[in-house]
Design an enzyme around this catalytic site. Structure first.
Site, PDB file in Angstrom:
ATOM      1  N   ASP A 167       0.859  -1.172   0.000  1.00  0.00           N
ATOM      2  CA  ASP A 167       0.000   0.000   0.000  1.00  0.00           C
ATOM      3  C   ASP A 167       0.905   1.233   0.000  1.00  0.00           C
ATOM      4  O   ASP A 167       1.796   1.338   0.843  1.00  0.00           O
ATOM      5  CB  ASP A 167      -0.872  -0.022   1.256  1.00  0.00           C
ATOM      6  N   ASP A 218       3.121  -0.748  -8.510  1.00  0.00           N
ATOM      7  CA  ASP A 218       2.320  -0.139  -9.558  1.00  0.00           C
ATOM      8  C   ASP A 218       2.148   1.347  -9.312  1.00  0.00           C
ATOM      9  O   ASP A 218       1.736   2.087 -10.205  1.00  0.00           O
ATOM     10  CB  ASP A 218       0.931  -0.772  -9.569  1.00  0.00           C
TER      11      ASP A 218
END
Length: 255
Positions: free
Chosen positions: A125, A159
Site C-alpha cells: 500500500d 504499480d
C-alpha cells in the site's frame, strides 16, 4: 472468521517452516531462531532474503525456486494469504523457504544485526497520507538496517507512481546507491535485467497489468551509519485508486 480461514490457519500450524506470532513475542521468551537461522533452521550459510508484506508469497516461493543458493523468508500479518505460498513450498519440498506471520515493525524480534542480506517489498500500500506507514520511509529503512548487512539491497516493485517517485527521491536525497531504476518494467526497451523480475508475478502485479498499468522497479543499497532524512517534496497522488486498496478507481483508463 470464515471456516476457510480457520482451516488455513490450522493447516499452517502443521507446516514446520511457518512461524506465527501475530501479537509479537514476549521479551523474556524471545524467538528461538533469532541469530540462528543459518545454523538452527536452514543448515547453511547462504544469504537470507526477506519479502516484506509477502501476501500470497509469490516472490518468496518464486525466488526460492530460482535461487537455491539463497534462503527466503516471507513476512506478513495476513495468515490466510500466506497459506498459499506456504502450501506451495510444502508441496514442492523447498528447503530454502520460511514464513513468519507477524507485523513488519517487529522484524528486529526475529533477526540479529547483519543476519539479513536483502529485502524485497512487493506491491505494498503506498500510504499516500501517512509517511510513517510507507514501507520505504526512513522510519522503516532505519528498521531494516538493524537486521541487514551493511550495504544490503532493498528491492521495490510497485504499480504506484506515488510510491515509486517518493522512494527514488528519498534514495537520491540520501545518496543511496541505486542499481536499477525502471519506470516501466515490461517495456520492450528494458533489457539486461534479471529474468525473475518479469517471470515472477504477484497477485496484485497481475491485477495491475490486466488494468494496463505500468510496473515500476527500484533497487538500491542501504549502507549503515549515515543519518537518513525524509524528503519534503510534494508528490502527485495516484489518480486511479482511493486511499484504500479495496476501492479502485481508474479514470485515466476510461478514454
Amino acid at each position: 472468521m470464515g471456516k476457510n480461514k480457520l482451516k488455513k490457519f490450522k493447516d499452517m500450524e502443521s507446516i514446520p517452516f511457518v512461524f506465527q506470532y501475530p501479537f509479537g513475542i514476549l521479551k523474556e521468551q524471545g524467538f528461538p531462531l533469532k541469530g540462528k537461522w543459518h545454523t538452527g533452521f536452514f543448515k547453511n550459510n547462504n544469504p537470507i532474503v526477506l519479502e516484506l508484506g509477502c501476501g500470497k508469497g509469490e516472490y518468496t516461493v518464486g525466488l526460492a525456486q530460482r535461487f537455491p543458493d539463497k534462503n527466503f523468508i516471507g513476512i506478513d500479518i495476513k495468515g490466510a494469504r500466506m497459506w498459499t505460498g506456504a502450501n506451495q513450498a510444502s508441496v514442492q519440498g523447498l528447503a530454502n523457504v520460511a514464513f513468519i506471520r507477524t507485523n513488519i515493525e517487529l522484524i528486529t524480534s526475529f533477526f540479529i544485526p547483519g543476519e539479513v542480506s536483502e529485502i524485497w517489498i512487493t506491491f505494498p500500500d503506498p500510504q499516500m497520507k501517512k509517511t510513517r506507514k510507507r514501507l520505504t520511509s526512513t522510519r522503516f529503512l532505519d528498521l531494516y538496517r538493524e537486521v541487514m548487512a551493511d550495504g544490503g539491497y532493498i528491492h521495490l516493485k510497485s504499480d504506484s507512481p506515488f510510491l515509486y517517485t517518493y522512494t527514488r527521491l528519498l534514495a537520491s536525497h540520501n545518496e543511496l546507491p541505486v542499481e536499477f531504476d525502471i519506470p516501466d518494467l515490461y517495456s520492450s526497451e528494458v533489457v539486461n535485467i534479471p529474468d525473475s523480475l518479469r517471470s515472477i508475478r504477484t497477485f496484485y502485479e497481475q491485477q495491475w497489468l490486466d488494468r494496463g498499468l505500468s510496473i515500476k522497479y527500484l533497487s538500491f543499497k542501504l549502507p549503515h551509519g549515515k543519518l537518513l532524512e525524509e524528503i519534503e517534496e510534494e508528490i502527485p497522488l495516484d489518480t486511479y485508486r482511493s486511499f484504500s486498496r479495496g476501492n479502485l478507481q481508474m479514470p485515466q483508463l476510461m478514454h
